[in-house]
Design an enzyme around this catalytic site. Structure first.
Site, PDB file in Angstrom:
ATOM      1  N   SER A   1       0.857  -1.187   0.000  1.00 35.20           N
ATOM      2  CA  SER A   1       0.000   0.000   0.000  1.00 35.20           C
ATOM      3  C   SER A   1       0.885   1.225   0.000  1.00 35.20           C
ATOM      4  CB  SER A   1      -0.907   0.024   1.234  1.00 35.20           C
ATOM      5  OG  SER A   1      -1.586   1.271   1.325  1.00 35.20           O
TER       6      SER A   1
ATOM      7  N   TYR B   1      -3.970  -0.781   9.686  1.00 33.47           N
ATOM      8  CA  TYR B   1      -3.667  -0.992   8.275  1.00 33.47           C
ATOM      9  C   TYR B   1      -2.211  -0.648   7.971  1.00 33.47           C
ATOM     10  CZ  TYR B   1      -4.259  -0.557   3.177  1.00 33.47           C
ATOM     11  OH  TYR B   1      -4.152  -0.688   1.820  1.00 33.47           O
TER      12      TYR B   1
END
Length: 236
Positions: A130, A143
Site C-alpha cells: 500500500s 492498516y
C-alpha cells in the site's frame, strides 16, 4: 498456459485483476471467503478456491489442489477501524493483523512451497502492499502497521527465493476506486473534508499483469501506482 492464484478475488482489486488475467488467457485460481461471489466469476479458465486466508489448513488445501503455479498475487486485505489508537480494541487490531499479515504469510508460504517443489522449479509472488507502507493517512494504525510488515515479508522472500528461482515483488497502490476507498470517502465527507483523488481499478490490474508477465530473469521489486493528484509527493 500460465497460471496465477489471486487472493481476495471476490471483489475490488482482486476481482478486476482476476478478470483481466482471464481475458489474457491465464488459468486463474480464485481465493476468497465468499464462495457465492466467486461463483459469479464464470470462465473456462477460472478455478474457484473458496477459503479463508487466515485458516492455515484451508489455505494449504486450496493451493495444493490448484497444481502448477507460476504467480501468486497476494492481495487479500482489510482496512480496519478508521480512528486513533486509543479507540481501537485488541480484537479489531488482531483481526486486521490476521488478514493483512498472517493471511499473506500463509498464502506466500503455500505458494513458495509449491514453486520450490514443482518442475520446472520457480515462480513469482506479488504482494499487495500500500502507499501506506510509505506514507500513512490519519486513522490507519492497524492498516499501516501491517503494510509495513508486508514490505518486510516481500524483501525477505526476495532473498530466500533466489536459490529456487522464486522472485518476489510488491505493488503499492494509492486510491484505486474500490469499496475501501468509497468507504473512506463517506467518512471524509461526514468530516467535511475534500474528496480523495482516485483512479480506476483497471489501472492496477494492468500494472499487476505487467509484473506477472516479466521473464524469470527480470523482477519489479517495488511498484507504486497511484492517483496522479494524491498529495503523496511534496510538502506544506
Amino acid at each position: 498456459m500460465k497460471t496465477i492464484i489471486i487472493t481476495g478475488a471476490s471483489s475490488g482489486i482482486g476481482r478486476v485483476t482476476a478478470e483481466h488475467f482471464l481475458d489474457q488467457g491465464w488459468r486463474v485460481g480464485l481465493v476468497a471467503r465468499r464462495a457465492e461471489r466467486l461463483a459469479a466469476i464464470v470462465h473456462d479458465n477460472a478455478v474457484h478456491l473458496p477459503c479463508d486466508v487466515t485458516d492455515e489448513a484451508a489455505v494449504d488445501a486450496a493451493f495444493g489442489q490448484f497444481g502448477h503455479l507460476d504467480v501468486l498475487f497476494n492481495n487479500a486485505g482489510m482496512f480496519g477501524p478508521q480512528t486513533t489508537i486509543d479507540e481501537i480494541t485488541l480484537t479489531d487490531w488482531q483481526q486486521v493483523v490476521d488478514v493483512n499479515l498472517t493471511g499473506m504469510f500463509l498464502s506466500a508460504r503455500a505458494a513458495f512451497r509449491q514453486m520450490r517443489q514443482q518442475t520446472p522449479q520457480g515462480g513469482r509472488i506479488i504482494n499487495n502492499g500500500s502507499i501506506s507502507a510509505h506514507t500513512p493517512r490519519e486513522g490507519s494504525t492497524c492498516y499501516t502497521a501491517t503494510k509495513h510488515g508486508v514490505s518486510g515479508l516481500t524483501k525477505t522472500l526476495s532473498l530466500d527465493g533466489r536459490g529456487f528461482d522464486i522472485a518476489c515483488g510488491q505493488i503499492d497502490i494509492g486510491n484505486a476506486r474500490t469499496d475501501l476507498v468509497t468507504n473512506l470517502e463517506k467518512t471524509r465527507k461526514a468530516q467535511g473534508l475534500d474528496p480523495l483523488p482516485s483512479m480506476a481499478v483497471e489501472d492496477v490490474a494492468r500494472s499487476v499483469f505487467h509484473m506477472a508477465n516479466l521473464p524469470p530473469e527480470a523482477n519489479v521489486q517495488t511498484m507504486m501506482v497511484m492517483a496522479s493528484k494524491m498529495p503523496h509527493i511534496g510538502r506544506g
